[in-house]
Every structure is written in C-alpha cells, then in structure tokens.
Design a protein around this motif. Structure first.
Motif, mmCIF file in Angstrom:
data_model
loop_
_atom_site.group_PDB
_atom_site.id
_atom_site.type_symbol
_atom_site.label_atom_id
_atom_site.label_comp_id
_atom_site.label_asym_id
_atom_site.label_seq_id
_atom_site.Cartn_x
_atom_site.Cartn_y
_atom_site.Cartn_z
ATOM 1 N N GLY A 268 78.749 -36.255 46.807
ATOM 2 C CA GLY A 268 77.630 -37.085 46.389
ATOM 3 C C GLY A 268 76.917 -37.678 47.592
ATOM 4 O O GLY A 268 75.678 -37.745 47.640
ATOM 5 N N TRP A 269 77.683 -38.098 48.574
ATOM 6 C CA TRP A 269 77.137 -38.632 49.827
ATOM 7 C C TRP A 269 76.386 -37.548 50.596
ATOM 8 O O TRP A 269 75.284 -37.775 51.098
ATOM 9 C CB TRP A 269 78.272 -39.230 50.660
ATOM 10 N N ILE A 270 76.954 -36.366 50.674
ATOM 11 C CA ILE A 270 76.287 -35.253 51.368
ATOM 12 C C ILE A 270 74.955 -34.948 50.681
ATOM 13 O O ILE A 270 73.927 -34.732 51.346
ATOM 14 C CB ILE A 270 77.186 -34.004 51.394
ATOM 15 N N ASN A 271 74.964 -34.924 49.354
ATOM 16 C CA ASN A 271 73.714 -34.684 48.626
ATOM 17 C C ASN A 271 72.674 -35.742 48.957
ATOM 18 O O ASN A 271 71.490 -35.426 49.142
ATOM 19 C CB ASN A 271 73.981 -34.685 47.110
ATOM 20 N N TYR A 272 73.105 -37.001 49.021
ATOM 21 C CA TYR A 272 72.157 -38.082 49.328
ATOM 22 C C TYR A 272 71.527 -37.877 50.711
ATOM 23 O O TYR A 272 70.308 -38.023 50.876
ATOM 24 C CB TYR A 272 72.856 -39.447 49.283
ATOM 25 N N VAL A 273 72.348 -37.549 51.686
ATOM 26 C CA VAL A 273 71.833 -37.372 53.053
ATOM 27 C C VAL A 273 70.833 -36.216 53.100
ATOM 28 O O VAL A 273 69.740 -36.347 53.671
ATOM 29 C CB VAL A 273 72.987 -37.132 54.051
#
Length: 640
Positions: A268-273
C-alpha cells in the motif's frame, strides 16, 4: 439503525430526541433510552427501506454470514414490502455500480447502504479515492468522475472493506480457485502464512482476539490439502538480511539510492509513492516484501529443487500466500513479481476455506509445525506484523553487525496509539516508524523526515495487524490485543534475531551465497516507476511479454502502436493485433518448470531510465512514446 432517544437534563418536554448513538456524546444528566417500542419501529421501517434498495443476492454474496444488514433483517424478521427494487443513484446521473478492475478490491454499489464508513476510512487515510455524490435517495459513494477504481489514487489498503458492513466492498475473492486446485490434487501446493494472520484467524471461530493460533492454522491448512505449509516469518528474516546490507552499502555510497531508506514491505505504501510521491522512489529499499521473497525462493530455490527430485512432475508448484493485507493481491501481479505467487488469500478468505470444508478450527490442537526448509523463523520475523516491527528487527541485526551493546527490545517503536514513533539508537542514528498512510502523509508534508536514517511505513493503522484483510471487529482494543499476541511470540521465540535463523544461513550457503549477490539481486530485489510514466508502461509491457500474455500487452498499446524489435527474426509489429500475434505466435513458448528460474526482463536501474536486462542477460535501451491517453504509441528496442 443506531438511533437512541435522548432527553436532556432539566428538559421540560416529556419526549426526547432521536439521535444517532455513533455521533452523539454523552453528557451529565441525560436520560438515554436505547430500545423503546418507538425506536424499534423506526429501525424496522429503516430496514424496510434498505431492503427495498438491496439485491436479494445473499446466497451468492461474499459477505453472507458476516453481513450486518443480513443479521438485522433476520433478527427483526423484516420482509420485502415492495414488488420491485428501487434503482440506485439518480436517473439524471447513472453511476458505475459494478467495478472489478482493481486486482485487490471489488465494488458492487447495488449492495451499498450509504452508511459512509468507507468514505470515512478513505478520508482518514488521506487518500480520498471515494466520496459521496448526489443527494437524498440518490446518494452513493463513488470515485471521482465515476472512474474505475484502478484508475484512481486508491492504494489497495482495504480499510474501506474492513469498515463496510455489507458486501458492497470486498477483497477480490480468490479462495474459490484455490479450493479448485486443492480438490483437483494435480499440482503440488505450497502455502505461506504471514505473521499477523496467526493472531487474528482465531477471531473468526470464537477464540479470544490475540490468541496465538499458529499450530491450529497449520493443522487446518494440512486438512485443507496443502502439501507444504511454510512460514512467511522465514522470509521476513531473509528480508532483514538483504535490507540491512542495502542500508550499509547506501551509507558507504556503494549502491544506487538515497537516504533515509524507506522500507518496502508494505505494498500500500509502495502504491502511494508511485502514484503520489515519485520523488521518493530513490529512497525506497529495493528489497522485495517477505511475501514476494518467499514466492521467489519457493519457486526457484532449494524447496522447488527438492520437490522436483521427489516427484516425476515437471510442472511448477501452486503457491498460495495467506495475508492480512488486500494490497498483497496487487503486489503479486506487479512487474518483476508476476508469476511467483499464484494466489493471495486474506485472513478472512482462509476462514471461508476452513468453514466450507467443515474443519472445526477451534477444536484443532495447537501443535502444528511448519515444513522445512522455509519453516524456521526468529522473534524478529514475527514482529513484522506490528507497526514498528520491521524497524525493530532491523535494529537487532544492525546492533550485532556494528558490535553494539543494547536492549533487544525497543519500546519506543511499539504501540498502536501513535501515528509516528521515533527512536534514537546510539551508534546507529534516529529512526521512525509510521502507522497508517495518513500519518505518513503528515510526516512527508514537512522536511522533518529527512533527518532520519531509516523510516518504516505501514499503510494500515497498527501495521499488518490492522490490515484490510483481517477479521472485521467492533472491539476498540482489537489492535492492542493482536499486538500483544505478536510480541508474545517474539518473547517466547528460541531465537530473536533474523541473522541467527539457521535455515536462512543455510539458504545463503547453498543457494544465494551472500546478501546482495547476483542471484539475490535477481530474485529478491525489485524496481519502481512513477505511475503512468513511460518507464512504468514499459515494465508492465515487458512483464506481459515474459508471461506471453498477448492480450495484456496489447491493452497497453494504442491501436496503431509500432513495436520495433530491431531484430531480423521479428522486425517491427504494427498495431495492437500484430503485437498480440507476435507475442502469441512468434515468440518461443516459455514453460515454467519446477526448480528452474523463470527468465524475465529487469530494469537495470531501480530508480529511473528505460535500460533493461533481457532474460538472456543481454542489455538493451528502449525508447517509448505514449499518446495522450497514456497508451504506448511507439516502442523501439536498441542493443546497448
């Protein structure tokens, strides 16, 4: 449905006001009635209205048995009063009701009861991918401009699903096809279980939240028919080995990338970045998540070779992961990952499998043990499931590597009440653990983050313990109780540091050689790209080519796209149909065999550029031009 009658202190009127309990604060002197005949009559009328707008699809609905509307209708014995169902949205502005475009989250707004909990959850995460449109009976939570969820800023965290009381929002249901494979018994099956699943799965069967049900879960998985049951905690230890050495090389200026180092375990964090902050891509660790490391090693490492030697089958094993996270479904089909994991199930989906095979989970003995290899783990691997756990695990290994004395436990990084937790470690530096993507956005809105050496980010509140695939709960202390279970595993573990895991040590000795070796870089590390950029389109196109997915590759191209391979054999393909034909009929078919590494393209730089290493090791540069719709218009391959 939560209306109560509130009579204020010193009020002269005999009747009070009907107010929603969920949003009304209790004050001294109030007289609150929760279950009068008037209130019950109102609730029944409201249920009649909701039922009139709701499809009678309970027998096929994924939320059946865990649906609050279904439960209330049964409790109140409510029946349909109107012969036809009311349409959703407004006649003037019809909305997209069914959306299966996301690899993680499915939407069916015909089942929505307009409670607004999904909108609140998305807002709390500061993503705001969904919001209310229309007024009155036409009100409905939708995406901006009614775009498919896959075309929004959704990061697949699944907090909306966790809050949805009905079946309007669900994780993509993959448990059906897993059950088919298990029932067929034609392929060897391997399953891995994430740290947070073992302290939550029991809730689905009446056990106390936070109960450590590792052995029960293993026994249930064996009864379901899995041939090998392995532990994602093993690959969490492996992650620490790779990530710690990556950090060291960045500190020494020997590796591409910037500091502070952001962890990469949370998809989810990777997607946000990639969607919102591509400027942070150089800061991301290139290590794959434990799920993907586990898949790569299970498919290509010693276990796969062991299976190939023991059976006459050449077909690869079918690999399933049990995760607390909906975004893991998304992660498993990313370029560089695609094909390593066959199916990702949430904790809730595992519960459905167990129920559908009538396995008495709560009655099972809690003595099951993981298979070896890929079954041993440390306490450090277990705490990956809690916010701050990845960082604490890394600090344990870093302290030993640097010869530092100190506590093995870092209480500053623990807990679920704070969004940002900071610790200063003597001889290491300042580090931070961030719980929820909303808290991460707050931190990144200032330059404060730049002072840290390493930052762990988990998209969900509490970390994986609060993941979008965990059991739904109204217990306000649920995260604390699950966290207590996780840390009890760590405290009672025979080894508590990742680098002391003997199976990990053996893996490096027999297969990987050392952290950041050539084979480690191929199997255990990945790259990133800003969403919608030429680099991202190229990586997705080449991933489809590697999988011989002609339709997937063609869908990334414009109708008149030209793909110039710069080879005598294949020349140039003109148009989507020609490109699909080249992939389907002219490229040699790649058969994935048990224990053999799958050949795939890899971006040379983890940060930027369109230089690529081919499956045969040759290097090429790709020129890529996109049209105004973001589709590939021209693609030219040039040898380096």
């Amino acid at each position: 449905m939560c209306l109560v009658n509130v009579k204020e202190a010193n009020a002269t009127a005999t009747a009070g006001k009907l107010l929603p309990a969920c949003r009304t604060k209790v004050e001294e002197g109030q007289e609150v009635t929760t279950n009068s005949e008037d209130i019950k009559a109102f609730r029944r009328r409201d249920l009649q209205f909701l039922l009139n707008r709701h499809p009678n699809d309970c027998m096929r609905c994924e939320a059946a048995g865990n649906c609050k509307l279904q439960s209330l209708v049964q409790e109140e014995c409510v029946e349909d009063m109107w012969p036809t169902k009311t349409s959703r949205g407004s006649d003037e502005h019809p909305h997209l009701l069914l959306d299966h475009t996301s690899p993680s989250i499915w939407r069916d707004m015909s089942k929505c009861i307009e409670c607004g909990l999904c909108v609140d959850a998305c807002s709390a995460q500061k993503i705001n991918a969904i919001g209310f449109a229309e007024r009155g009976s036409g009100m409905l939570p939708i995406t901006a401009f009614d775009k498919p969820l896959s075309e929004t800023g959704c990061i697949s965290c699944g907090q909306c699903i966790l809050r949805c009381p009905v079946g309007a929002l669900i994780e993509r249901p993959d448990w059906h096809r897993v059950l088919d494979v298990l029932d067929d018994r034609k392929r060897t099956t391997i399953v891995q279980t994430a740290p947070a699943t073992r302290v939550a799965i029991g809730e689905e069967f009446g056990l106390e939240p936070g109960s450590v049900s590792t052995g029960r879960m293993i026994n249930a998985l064996r009864e379901l028919g899995f041939d090998y049951v392995t532990d994602t905690n093993f690959s969490a230890d492996l992650t620490i080995m790779e990530e710690a050495h990556e950090l060291l090389q960045r500190l020494q200026g020997k590796r591409e990338g910037a500091l502070p180092l952001f962890t990469s375990c949370c998809p989810g964090w990777i997607n946000y970045v990639e969607i919102n902050r591509p400027d942070l891509i150089p800061h991301l660790s290139t290590t794959k998540s434990p799920q993907q490391m586990h898949g790569a090693i299970a498919r290509n490492g010693p276990m796969a070779k062991q299976i190939a030697a023991q059976t006459s089958e050449s077909e690869e094993p079918y690999i399933v992961s049990i995760m607390p996270c909906t975004a893991k479904k998304d992660e498993s089909v990313r370029p560089g990952n695609r094909g390593d994991i066959d199916a990702v199930l949430t904790t809730r989906e595992l519960a459905k499998l167990i129920r559908h095979r009538d396995i008495p989970f709560a009655s099972l003995s809690n003595d099951g043990e993981y298979d070896s290899p890929m079954g041993e783990s440390s306490g450090a691997g277990a705490i990956f499931g809690a916010s701050g756990g990845v960082l604490e695990a890394a600090l344990r290994t870093a302290a030993d590597t640097l010869g530092l004395d100190g506590s093995i436990e870092h209480e500053q990084l623990r807990g679920v009440d704070r969004g940002i937790k900071v610790a200063s470690i003597k001889g290491v530096g300042s580090v931070a653990a961030v719980s929820s993507i909303g808290s991460a956005i707050e931190l990144l809105n200032t330059d404060h983050w730049k002072k840290f050496l390493m930052i762990e980010v988990m998209a969900c509140p509490g970390g994986c313990l609060g993941g979008g695939g965990e059991p739904k709960s109204d217990d306000k202390d649920i995260l604390k109780r699950r966290m207590a279970g996780i840390y009890s595993i760590d405290k009672n573990a025979p080894i508590r540091k990742s680098h002391e895991n003997k199976e990990v040590q053996q893996l490096y000795k027999d297969f990987l050689s050392f952290p950041l070796s050539e084979i480690s870089e191929r199997l255990l590390h990945t790259s990133y790209a800003p969403r919608g950029s030429p680099r991202e389109k190229l990586s997705r196109f080449l991933s489809a080519v590697d999988a011989r997915d002609d339709e997937g590759a063609a869908n990334l191209c414009s109708d008149k796209c030209v793909w110039n391979t710069n080879t005598e054999k294949f020349g140039a393909a003109c148009g989507k149909d020609d490109i699909a034909c080249l992939i389907r009929g002219k490229l040699p078919l790649v058969e994935r065999k048990c224990g053999e590494e799958f050949p795939r393209h890899r971006l040379i730089s983890s940060v930027d550029g369109t230089d690529v290493i081919g499956p045969d090791g040759s290097k090429h540069h790709f020129e890529i031009v996109l049209d105004d719709k973001g589709l590939i218009k021209e693609l030219t391959r040039t040898p380096l």
